[in-house]
Write a protein that holds these residues in place. Sequence first.
Motif, short mmCIF file in Angstrom:
data_model
loop_
_atom_site.label_atom_id
_atom_site.label_comp_id
_atom_site.label_asym_id
_atom_site.label_seq_id
_atom_site.Cartn_x
_atom_site.Cartn_y
_atom_site.Cartn_z
N ARG A 30 0.84 -1.19 0.00
CA ARG A 30 0.00 0.00 0.00
C ARG A 30 0.88 1.24 0.00
O ARG A 30 2.03 1.20 0.45
CB ARG A 30 -0.95 0.01 1.18
N THR A 31 0.34 2.34 -0.48
CA THR A 31 1.06 3.61 -0.50
C THR A 31 0.62 4.43 0.70
O THR A 31 -0.57 4.63 0.92
CB THR A 31 0.74 4.39 -1.79
N VAL A 32 1.60 4.87 1.49
CA VAL A 32 1.32 5.74 2.63
C VAL A 32 2.12 7.02 2.45
O VAL A 32 3.15 7.04 1.79
CB VAL A 32 1.67 5.07 3.99
N VAL A 33 1.61 8.09 3.04
CA VAL A 33 2.29 9.38 2.97
C VAL A 33 2.86 9.68 4.35
O VAL A 33 2.14 9.63 5.35
CB VAL A 33 1.33 10.50 2.53
N GLU A 34 4.16 9.96 4.39
CA GLU A 34 4.79 10.32 5.66
C GLU A 34 5.43 11.69 5.53
O GLU A 34 5.83 12.10 4.44
CB GLU A 34 5.81 9.28 6.08
N PRO A 49 5.65 16.17 2.54
CA PRO A 49 5.08 14.82 2.38
C PRO A 49 5.89 13.99 1.38
O PRO A 49 6.40 14.50 0.39
CB PRO A 49 3.68 15.09 1.85
N ARG A 50 6.01 12.69 1.68
CA ARG A 50 6.70 11.76 0.79
C ARG A 50 5.93 10.45 0.77
O ARG A 50 5.55 9.93 1.82
CB ARG A 50 8.13 11.52 1.27
N GLU A 51 5.69 9.94 -0.43
CA GLU A 51 4.99 8.66 -0.56
C GLU A 51 5.95 7.52 -0.32
O GLU A 51 7.12 7.59 -0.69
CB GLU A 51 4.35 8.52 -1.94
N LYS A 52 5.44 6.47 0.29
CA LYS A 52 6.26 5.31 0.62
C LYS A 52 5.41 4.05 0.42
O LYS A 52 4.22 4.05 0.73
CB LYS A 52 6.70 5.43 2.08
N ARG A 53 6.00 2.98 -0.13
CA ARG A 53 5.31 1.71 -0.31
C ARG A 53 5.57 0.84 0.93
O ARG A 53 6.71 0.64 1.31
CB ARG A 53 5.82 0.99 -1.56
#
Length: 87
Positions: A30-34, A49-53
């Motif tokens: 899933r893609t989460v934003v941190e 913000p940076r997207e992370k799998r």
Amino acid sequence: MSATPTLTPENDKGKSKELTSAEAAKRVQRTVVELVDGKGEEGKAAKVPREKRVAVKAEEVLSFKDYGTHVVVVTKDGQKLTSTGEE
């Protein structure tokens, strides 16, 4: 005499094995934003913000379906995720 062949390891080679929820979870992310430290619009330090799998955990899987080319997983929180990377 029976004409039906018995399933032996030699006869079962062409059959695909059944996928478990743990194996389905390993195939899906899933893609989460941190928020990470970075620079804002004016060059000042800011949280950006940076997207992370992130991998799905086996205990999160409510249901799944293996389509052969991809796997679709429904999580307990209602998200529908696929192994092709599209959500």
